[in-house]
Design an enzyme around this catalytic site. Structure first.
Site, PDB file in Angstrom:
ATOM      1  N   GLU A  52      -1.214  88.359  69.023  1.00 20.62           N
ATOM      2  CA  GLU A  52      -1.852  89.686  68.998  1.00 20.62           C
ATOM      3  C   GLU A  52      -0.992  90.769  68.347  1.00 20.62           C
ATOM      4  OE1 GLU A  52      -4.878  90.129  69.528  1.00 20.62           O
ATOM      5  OE2 GLU A  52      -5.559  88.626  70.954  1.00 20.62           O
ATOM      6  N   SER A  84      -6.509  94.507  63.396  1.00 20.58           N
ATOM      7  CA  SER A  84      -7.847  95.080  63.593  1.00 20.58           C
ATOM      8  C   SER A  84      -7.779  96.537  64.043  1.00 20.58           C
ATOM      9  CB  SER A  84      -8.631  94.241  64.613  1.00 20.58           C
ATOM     10  OG  SER A  84      -7.987  94.254  65.882  1.00 20.58           O
ATOM     11  N   HIS A 104      -8.304  87.675  63.879  1.00 15.94           N
ATOM     12  CA  HIS A 104      -7.871  86.297  64.145  1.00 15.94           C
ATOM     13  C   HIS A 104      -8.263  85.281  63.079  1.00 15.94           C
ATOM     14  CE1 HIS A 104      -6.289  86.839  68.235  1.00 15.94           C
ATOM     15  NE2 HIS A 104      -7.293  87.674  68.461  1.00 15.94           N
ATOM     16  N   HIS A 132     -12.595  92.820  66.159  1.00 15.85           N
ATOM     17  CA  HIS A 132     -11.241  92.364  66.484  1.00 15.85           C
ATOM     18  C   HIS A 132     -11.117  90.848  66.325  1.00 15.85           C
ATOM     19  CE1 HIS A 132      -7.505  91.442  68.482  1.00 15.85           C
ATOM     20  NE2 HIS A 132      -8.182  90.539  69.176  1.00 15.85           N
TER      21      HIS A 132
HETATM   22 CO    CO Z   1      -7.365  88.902  70.117  1.00 14.38          CO
END
Ligand code: CO
Ligand code: PHE
Length: 285
Positions: free
Chosen positions: A176, A195, A135, A130
């Site tokens: 997010e 993700s 990111h 993730h």
């Molecule tokens: Co995150």
């Protein structure tokens, strides 16, 4: 992702430094863990052309980290010259103020451990897949990179003002789970979506969730769920819009929001700029 968890944290915190960083110890990943990474990467990389924003796709294409779990130092050799950000290794979730301090100094904390094969489709806590896949590519975009640093500085301030809950909603619904309007249609830049094997399709194609134009106070007033697909996604029209909307001092916003009840994750208001109104309750993630 950041946020409070109700259970003991995963990860080995015994060797952390004062700022919660650790060594990545890349040589300790097993062949099975590298293989799991490859399978996670292959699944998501196949979905990216259709659902991710151009900025994410462009960075991912230059990174070439699909074969093994990436080495943070190798990525830092590319990231530092690109946007002056660097990755630091952490055992898992870190306290809010520690997280904000890292971001404010252009350091992105990346969890060192990888999920188990049983968690291929779903994981509650952020793992290296993730943190890295979701990111890191966005940190190569100059405007988004500056937004992340500004968020960190804003976090330090919100911490002092007791306003972290409101600020955390902004992170949740942008960093997010954010969507962006593009000439090709809606795309995502949110790490929690990028993700995720299921939510990356769901957020753009499902008739179930609401898709509502980004409005700073509206977002900071809206609760979120951490264990299902989101009921509402907020849509920005560009990273410039996001950066500009969040540049002013939030102190008056916090004062105003404190007087209002938070909104449910499923709420749709008359003033909302509605792209799509959800047709059905969300499925469990
Ligand atoms: Co995150
Ligand atoms: N302008 C915000 C403040 O004064 C800081 C911030 C910037 C917060 C960007 C989030 C994102 O608190």
């Amino acid at each position: 992702m950041t946020g409070e968890t109700g259970h003991a944290l995963r990860g080995d915190y015994s060797r952390k430094r004062a700022d919660y960083t650790v060594d990545q110890e890349w040589d300790r990943y097993s062949a099975a863990e590298h293989d799991l990474w490859r399978r996670l990467y292959a699944r998501q990389a196949a979905l990216v052309p259709r659902y991710a924003c151009d900025e994410f796709r462009a960075a991912l294409a230059t990174l070439d980290y699909g074969t093994d779990i990436p080495r943070f130092d190798a990525i830092n050799r590319k990231l530092r010259p690109a946007t002056r950000w660097e990755l630091v290794a952490v055992p898992g979730l870190v306290p809010d103020i520690v997280f904000f301090e890292h971001l404010a100094n252009r350091r992105f904390p990346v969890t060192v451990w990888i999920r188990t094969p049983e968690e291929f489709d779903y994981i509650v806590e952020p793992d290296i897949f993730h943190d890295f896949f979701g990111h890191v590519p966005m940190l190569f975009d100059p405007v988004f990179a500056d937004y992340m640093q500004a968020y960190g500085k804003g976090g330090i301030k919100a911490h002092a003002l007791g306003a972290i809950e409101m600020l955390a909603r902004l992170y949740w619904y942008t960093v997010e789970f954010g969507l962006i309007e593009t000439p090709k249609g809606l795309r995502t830049y949110g790490a929690g979506i990028l993700s995720s094997g299921g939510e990356i399709r769901h957020c753009i194609e499902s008739p179930e969730p609401n898709r509502i134009g980004f409005d700073l106070l509206r977002v900071m007033r809206t609760r979120y769920k951490i264990d299902t697909f989101q009921e509402t996604y907020f849509v920005i029209r560009g990273f410039g819009e996001l950066f500009d909307a969040t540049a002013p001092d939030f102190s008056p916003h916090y004062a105003k929001l404190r007087a209002l009840e938070p909104l449910a994750a499923s709420a749709v208001l008359p003033a909302d700029r509605v792209y799509h109104r959800g047709a059905a309750p969300p499925r469990a993630a």
